[in-house]
Motif scaffolding. Structure first.
Motif, PDB file in Angstrom:
ATOM      1  N   LYS A 133      -3.259  -2.921  -6.260  1.00 16.38           N
ATOM      2  CA  LYS A 133      -3.119  -2.092  -7.594  1.00 16.38           C
ATOM      3  C   LYS A 133      -2.125  -0.853  -7.646  1.00 16.38           C
ATOM      4  O   LYS A 133      -2.287  -0.276  -6.614  1.00 16.38           O
ATOM      5  CB  LYS A 133      -4.676  -1.612  -7.839  1.00 16.38           C
ATOM      6  CG  LYS A 133      -4.872  -0.785  -9.093  1.00 16.38           C
ATOM      7  CD  LYS A 133      -6.278  -0.524  -9.299  1.00 16.38           C
ATOM      8  CE  LYS A 133      -6.463   0.348 -10.681  1.00 16.38           C
ATOM      9  NZ  LYS A 133      -7.828   0.656 -10.783  1.00 16.38           N
TER      10      LYS A 133
ATOM     11  N   ASN B 179       2.333   1.894  -3.272  1.00 12.04           N
ATOM     12  CA  ASN B 179       1.508   2.438  -4.381  1.00 12.04           C
ATOM     13  C   ASN B 179       0.762   3.556  -4.198  1.00 12.04           C
ATOM     14  O   ASN B 179       0.108   4.023  -5.156  1.00 12.04           O
ATOM     15  CB  ASN B 179       0.319   1.221  -4.437  1.00 12.04           C
ATOM     16  CG  ASN B 179       0.810  -0.207  -4.784  1.00 12.04           C
ATOM     17  OD1 ASN B 179       1.810  -0.226  -5.437  1.00 12.04           O
ATOM     18  ND2 ASN B 179      -0.114  -1.334  -4.572  1.00 12.04           N
TER      19      ASN B 179
ATOM     20  N   SER C 221     -12.337  -7.781  -2.300  1.00 11.82           N
ATOM     21  CA  SER C 221     -12.247  -6.492  -3.110  1.00 11.82           C
ATOM     22  C   SER C 221     -11.072  -5.623  -2.624  1.00 11.82           C
ATOM     23  O   SER C 221      -9.982  -5.182  -3.328  1.00 11.82           O
ATOM     24  CB  SER C 221     -13.664  -5.839  -3.300  1.00 11.82           C
ATOM     25  OG  SER C 221     -14.523  -6.655  -3.761  1.00 11.82           O
ATOM     26  N   ALA C 222     -11.186  -5.569  -1.297  1.00  7.74           N
ATOM     27  CA  ALA C 222     -10.089  -4.584  -0.698  1.00  7.74           C
ATOM     28  C   ALA C 222      -8.790  -5.198  -0.700  1.00  7.74           C
ATOM     29  O   ALA C 222      -7.718  -4.557  -0.972  1.00  7.74           O
ATOM     30  CB  ALA C 222     -10.418  -4.284   0.939  1.00  7.74           C
TER      31      ALA C 222
ATOM     32  N   LYS D 289       0.864  -0.928   0.118  1.00 11.88           N
ATOM     33  CA  LYS D 289      -0.066   0.074  -0.029  1.00 11.88           C
ATOM     34  C   LYS D 289       0.912   1.211   0.035  1.00 11.88           C
ATOM     35  O   LYS D 289       0.618   2.022  -0.669  1.00 11.88           O
ATOM     36  CB  LYS D 289      -1.029  -0.216   1.081  1.00 11.88           C
ATOM     37  CG  LYS D 289      -2.132  -0.950   1.095  1.00 11.88           C
ATOM     38  CD  LYS D 289      -2.924  -0.814   2.415  1.00 11.88           C
ATOM     39  CE  LYS D 289      -4.177  -1.808   2.047  1.00 11.88           C
ATOM     40  NZ  LYS D 289      -5.079  -1.474   3.265  1.00 11.88           N
TER      41      LYS D 289
ATOM     42  N   GLN E  11     -16.287  -7.811   0.200  1.00  5.86           N
ATOM     43  CA  GLN E  11     -15.671  -6.525   0.219  1.00  5.86           C
ATOM     44  C   GLN E  11     -14.205  -6.817   0.822  1.00  5.86           C
ATOM     45  O   GLN E  11     -13.254  -6.071   0.471  1.00  5.86           O
ATOM     46  CB  GLN E  11     -16.421  -5.715   1.361  1.00  5.86           C
ATOM     47  CG  GLN E  11     -18.034  -5.194   0.793  1.00  5.86           C
ATOM     48  CD  GLN E  11     -18.624  -4.391   1.939  1.00  5.86           C
ATOM     49  OE1 GLN E  11     -18.451  -4.544   3.261  1.00  5.86           O
ATOM     50  NE2 GLN E  11     -19.692  -3.734   1.476  1.00  5.86           N
TER      51      GLN E  11
ATOM     52  N   GLY F  20      -7.704  -5.077  -4.470  1.00  4.63           N
ATOM     53  CA  GLY F  20      -7.560  -3.699  -4.722  1.00  4.63           C
ATOM     54  C   GLY F  20      -6.102  -3.028  -4.224  1.00  4.63           C
ATOM     55  O   GLY F  20      -5.435  -2.036  -4.643  1.00  4.63           O
ATOM     56  N   SER F  21      -5.890  -3.527  -3.072  1.00  4.59           N
ATOM     57  CA  SER F  21      -4.718  -3.207  -2.176  1.00  4.59           C
ATOM     58  C   SER F  21      -3.355  -3.495  -2.999  1.00  4.59           C
ATOM     59  O   SER F  21      -2.242  -2.821  -2.926  1.00  4.59           O
ATOM     60  CB  SER F  21      -4.404  -3.722  -0.861  1.00  4.59           C
ATOM     61  OG  SER F  21      -4.176  -4.989  -0.971  1.00  4.59           O
TER      62      SER F  21
ATOM     63  N   GLU G 117      -2.441  -3.345 -12.756  1.00  6.43           N
ATOM     64  CA  GLU G 117      -3.841  -3.382 -12.715  1.00  6.43           C
ATOM     65  C   GLU G 117      -4.600  -4.593 -12.146  1.00  6.43           C
ATOM     66  O   GLU G 117      -4.421  -5.553 -12.705  1.00  6.43           O
ATOM     67  CB  GLU G 117      -4.329  -2.851 -14.243  1.00  6.43           C
ATOM     68  CG  GLU G 117      -4.196  -1.603 -14.682  1.00  6.43           C
ATOM     69  CD  GLU G 117      -4.908  -0.587 -14.033  1.00  6.43           C
ATOM     70  OE1 GLU G 117      -5.894  -0.613 -13.366  1.00  6.43           O
ATOM     71  OE2 GLU G 117      -4.415   0.689 -13.948  1.00  6.43           O
ATOM     72  N   THR G 118      -5.303  -4.457 -11.423  1.00  4.90           N
ATOM     73  CA  THR G 118      -6.023  -5.436 -10.806  1.00  4.90           C
ATOM     74  C   THR G 118      -7.695  -5.347 -10.984  1.00  4.90           C
ATOM     75  O   THR G 118      -8.121  -4.208 -10.971  1.00  4.90           O
ATOM     76  CB  THR G 118      -5.925  -5.666  -9.212  1.00  4.90           C
ATOM     77  OG1 THR G 118      -6.275  -4.621  -8.436  1.00  4.90           O
ATOM     78  CG2 THR G 118      -4.544  -5.811  -8.928  1.00  4.90           C
ATOM     79  N   TYR G 119      -8.215  -6.683 -11.554  1.00  9.31           N
ATOM     80  CA  TYR G 119      -9.517  -6.901 -11.888  1.00  9.31           C
ATOM     81  C   TYR G 119     -10.307  -7.748 -11.116  1.00  9.31           C
ATOM     82  O   TYR G 119      -9.529  -8.927 -10.796  1.00  9.31           O
ATOM     83  CB  TYR G 119      -9.702  -6.946 -13.351  1.00  9.31           C
ATOM     84  CG  TYR G 119      -9.086  -5.945 -14.052  1.00  9.31           C
ATOM     85  CD1 TYR G 119      -9.870  -4.685 -14.676  1.00  9.31           C
ATOM     86  CD2 TYR G 119      -7.656  -6.003 -14.699  1.00  9.31           C
ATOM     87  CE1 TYR G 119      -9.403  -3.569 -15.293  1.00  9.31           C
ATOM     88  CE2 TYR G 119      -7.184  -5.033 -15.421  1.00  9.31           C
ATOM     89  CZ  TYR G 119      -7.999  -3.774 -15.709  1.00  9.31           C
ATOM     90  OH  TYR G 119      -7.366  -2.914 -16.391  1.00  9.31           O
TER      91      TYR G 119
END
Length: 554
Positions: free
Chosen positions: A442, A394, A435-436, A391, A432, A439-440, A447-449
């Motif tokens: 990225k 990024n 997702s978190a 984190k 969630q 996403g951390s 790029e994360t999907y």
């Protein structure tokens, strides 16, 4: 024709059935044994059989297994001589149970005689396979002229099966005998084998030589064997000679009162003498009926002797039982004492084994606890710190307070581990949290999907399984960050029936098949196994890495 051949061959064995096993004559023989031998020598077979049975019972009482076995062997030989072939084999098998010390020379001799008797009895019943088996056993224990006789006997049974090749191998031994009877038998049978194997072979020189030896040594039973062989040989070639030798055989058998030889000679004459065949047939039928009756009487007679002896023995044992009642009581006390001792020893042994097992279980529990703690440290501390580092890396603007909060969270988790506390349920729903987590990772380079990460995907999944799935995804992301050099990462989630499927793909440098388990994914395998799932690495894609994970919801 086969019946005539079988009867002809059996003549070679008849003399063996009439020989009794020799016993050692010394002061250890009981009176029953001495009487049995006297009746045997006088050819009073029923009395000999009776006293051999009494002698056997006495020897059993004095634990003289050798002489008990010898008595039974003599009884079996008497039964064979009287035509009770099944009873003879049964008695011989009982005798084997007493002749146990096979290193003893006398025992080996008795065993050889016993097996030879069983072979002869089997041959009389045309059961040649069993006869061959018993003769082979006799050969194991035989020696001297007796051994050469056993070689000849097995060859006779092989000839009855028309196996000339194997018969010749055994006759090569017995032909060397210095005993005229055995030598003449082997000579006669070897000529038969050669002729059976090659019809152009002329066996007459050996046949006539064997006949001459038997005449010179006054071997009456051997003469009948030669007459039978020569009659069979000339049948179809020279009717007059075949008839002559059959008549010689009948005359000789009648002189010595040998019913088996007489029956065979009559069978030959029925086929050879067309003028007198009816006379011969009537004589044959009368003799055959007499033999059947005599053998039936012998079987019943021996059975009755056994019954009466066993009945008397039962009465004697009953009286002995009353005298041994006290001894049995003492024996019971010994048994109880021994049982208690064994129980005590067994209990002590069980206690020691149980103590050792509990100790091993305790050690295993400690190891499992250490492994569990190590896994928690890896999941919470190592991966947590690496996530914080990611984190920070990024973020364009470094937020000190947020970083401290993240580190504080990792600290709290590590402290919970030290107190062995379970994770506190977090406010975020599981979709969630996923997702978190994804996403951390990225940033500007990666790029994360996420595809299909709906709340309904995770319905019904246990908390323990959710924790394992979370850690699996985090380990895949950490592995990607460390090794793959990917710029694009995709997680796709699907739920089909009662199974969840996760597809992971990236466009990194990929991973070779040999490095799949060596690249930081060892714990992933363990977690997949915990939730009863499976993981498949697709290492054959041209670029990047593709991983398929599936596991049941419950």
């Amino acid at each position: 024709m086969k019946k005539f051949l079988a009867l002809s061959i059996l003549i070679n064995l008849i003399s063996c059935s009439k020989k009794e096993i020799a016993v050692v004559q010394d002061n250890e023989e009981n009176n029953y044994h001495i009487k049995a031998r006297a009746f045997r020598d006088a050819k009073v077979s029923d009395s000999a059989f009776y006293y051999y049975m009494l002698a056997k019972d006495e020897y059993i009482k004095t634990n003289d297994s050798l002489r008990a076995g010898q008595s039974l062997v003599n009884m079996a030989i008497i039964e064979t001589g009287k035509g009770d072939f099944y009873g003879s084999i049964e008695t011989s098998l009982e005798a084997n149970g007493f002749l146990r010390n096979t290193k003893d020379k006398i025992v080996r001799r008795d065993l050889a005689s016993n097996y030879n008797n069983m072979g002869i009895a089997s041959s009389f019943m045309y059961n040649y396979d069993d006869a061959i088996h018993f003769y082979k056993e006799a050969i194991k224990y035989g020696e001297g002229n007796n051994l050469l006789m056993y070689y000849n006997n097995i060859a006779v049974s092989l000839l009855a099966k028309r196996n000339a090749k194997d018969a010749k191998e055994y006759l090569k031994h017995s032909i060397l005998a210095t005993d005229n009877k055995i030598h003449s038998k082997a000579l006669n049978n070897l000529a038969k084998a050669n002729f059976l194997e090659n019809k152009s072979y002329n066996p007459l020189p050996e046949y006539y030589k064997a006949l001459e030896i038997r005449k010179n040594s006054n071997d009456i039973e051997g003469l009948n064997s030669s007459y039978s062989t020569l009659s069979d040989y000339f049948k179809g070639q020279n009717q007059q000679k075949a008839l002559f030798f059959a008549q010689e055989m009948l005359e000789t058998a009648s002189k010595v009162n040998n019913p088996e030889d007489r029956m065979q000679a009559l069978q030959k004459l029925i086929n050879l003498d067309s003028k007198n065949f009816l006379i011969y047939f009537k004589s044959f039928k009368s003799l055959n009926d007499s033999l059947i009756i005599a053998r039936g009487k012998a079987k019943n007679q021996f059975a009755l002797i056994r019954y009466e002896t066993e009945k008397n023995k039962a009465a004697f044992l009953k009286s002995q039982a009353e005298n041994s009642q006290k001894e049995n009581q003492i024996l019971k006390q010994y048994v109880i004492l021994i049982t208690l001792s064994l129980a005590l020893i067994g209990g002590l042994f069980w206690y020691r084994r149980r103590k050792k097992r509990l100790q091993q279980e305790k050690e295993l529990e400690v190891k499992n606890t250490q492994l569990k703690m190590s896994k928690k440290v890896h999941d919470v501390v190592a991966n947590g710190i690496y996530q914080v580092m990611t984190k920070i890396e990024n973020q364009e603007v470094f937020d000190k307070e947020e970083a401290l909060d993240e580190l504080e969270f990792v600290y709290e988790k590590s402290r919970d581990i030290s107190y062995d506390k379970t994770d506190i349920h977090e406010a975020l729903e599981f979709d969630q949290k996923i997702s978190a987590l994804v996403g951390s990772f990225k940033n500007n380079e990666v790029e994360t999907y996420l595809v299909g990460n709906d709340k309904s995907i995770w319905n019904g999944l246990k908390d323990s399984s959710r924790n394992e799935v979370y850690q699996i995804i985090r380990e895949l992301l950490v592995n990607m960050k460390k090794h793959s050099r990917a710029s694009r990462v995709v997680f796709k989630f699907e739920r089909i029936n009662n199974k969840i499927q996760i597809q992971y793909t990236d466009n990194g440098i990929g991973i070779s098949e040999g490095l799949v388990r060596k690249n930081g994914l060892t714990n992933t395998d363990s977690r997949i196994e915990t939730i009863h799932g499976e993981i498949i690495f697709d290492t054959k894609t041209e670029k990047g890495l593709k991983i398929s994970i599936s596991f049941p919801v419950s």
